[in-house]
Design an enzyme around this catalytic site. Sequence first.
Site, PDB file in Angstrom:
ATOM      1  N   HIS A 126       0.811  -1.237   0.027  1.00  0.00           N
ATOM      2  CA  HIS A 126       0.155   0.138  -0.227  1.00  0.00           C
ATOM      3  C   HIS A 126       0.914   1.333   0.054  1.00  0.00           C
ATOM      4  CE1 HIS A 126      -3.686  -2.190   0.400  1.00  0.00           C
ATOM      5  NE2 HIS A 126      -3.185  -2.866   1.594  1.00  0.00           N
ATOM      6  N   ASP A 163      -2.577 -10.669  -2.191  1.00  0.00           N
ATOM      7  CA  ASP A 163      -3.001 -10.361  -0.873  1.00  0.00           C
ATOM      8  C   ASP A 163      -4.626  -9.958  -0.835  1.00  0.00           C
ATOM      9  OD1 ASP A 163      -1.883  -8.985   1.904  1.00  0.00           O
ATOM     10  OD2 ASP A 163      -3.666  -7.818   1.118  1.00  0.00           O
ATOM     11  N   HIS A 165      -6.028  -7.420  -0.212  1.00  0.00           N
ATOM     12  CA  HIS A 165      -6.365  -5.999  -0.592  1.00  0.00           C
ATOM     13  C   HIS A 165      -5.698  -5.584  -1.678  1.00  0.00           C
ATOM     14  CE1 HIS A 165      -6.248  -6.193   4.117  1.00  0.00           C
ATOM     15  NE2 HIS A 165      -7.551  -5.744   3.898  1.00  0.00           N
ATOM     16  N   ASP A 244      -4.135 -12.689   3.847  1.00  0.00           N
ATOM     17  CA  ASP A 244      -5.327 -12.475   4.474  1.00  0.00           C
ATOM     18  C   ASP A 244      -6.729 -12.532   3.673  1.00  0.00           C
ATOM     19  OD1 ASP A 244      -4.249 -10.625   2.706  1.00  0.00           O
ATOM     20  OD2 ASP A 244      -4.250  -8.774   4.123  1.00  0.00           O
TER      21      ASP A 244
HETATM   22 ZN   LIG Z   1      -4.004  -7.167   2.988  1.00  0.00          ZN
END
Ligand SMILES: [Zn+2]
Length: 306
Positions: A126, A163, A165, A244
């Site tokens: 990120h 991931d 995200h 995750d």
């Molecule tokens: Zn993540």
Amino acid sequence: MLTAYITHPACERHEMGPDHPECPERLAAVADHLLIKGLMDCMQPYEAPAVTREQLLRVHSALWVDRLKAISPAEGYVPVDPDTWMNRHTLEAARHAAGAAVLAVDLVLRGEAPSAFCAVRPPGHHAARAQGAGFCFFNNASVAVAHGLNAHGLQRVALLDFDVHHGDGSEDIWAGDERVLLCSSYQAGLYPFRDEQPPAANVVLAGLPARSGGTLAREAIGRSWLPRLAAFAPELIVVSAGFDAHREDELGSLGWVEADYAWITQQIVAQAAASAQGRIVSLLEGGYSLSALGRSVAAHLRELVQ
Ligand SMILES: [Zn+2]
């Protein structure tokens, strides 16, 4: 030759306060499970060096690198965003996490290791060119990609991100750079809430609905990532390996299991064998259920170390 396992003690000293899911215990959970399963015997351990300023400036602005140093606290916590905090060890941990990425690329491209796994935190995907966010400070995977391109003269590097995200920081850094193919799978409608169309032709997005499970993920990745990867023929594959999306993880709800991480790793290994002399650099991103994290990393590495 053994797969490299790269970490640094500073990565366990960075913490963001009690009850934060991105906690130091994550690395111990990974290492403990790999030891129990005998996988540590199949890997060569290395201590990560600190990244250099020059290596960071390939992917981050000088303003951001200097700001992190300037706000690094002598005690207590300093926020970078509402979810992302520095303590007095964070900067050192972030430098060694990014340095692990550099060492991993050096080892596999010099032929000293067939592949490498970086068991590091803080995570990185990120972190954008000029801003950290979402538990991330420096974009470790992007530092690896840039090191392959700039220090080793590679022409084509793939960055794969599974991931839960969306890896928006990596997208910010690489969108439009034709030397890099960025493939990302993630849960749609989840942080960082950027599920739009790909911003450039070198970005492949597989946004997956909540509770869609591993079977649909495999179909989507098989349909969107794999043909583009085969056509791109990367000379090195860098993996933003977040765990995750596991069904026991409370930060996402894709419902993946260990077998899904094994499957996706098998696809990556096959592509690396076809075009990259098997060279894979994998870096830990998310994964917050400690038990599921250990088991999922083991499923990933069981395929990688063969
Ligand atoms: Zn993540």
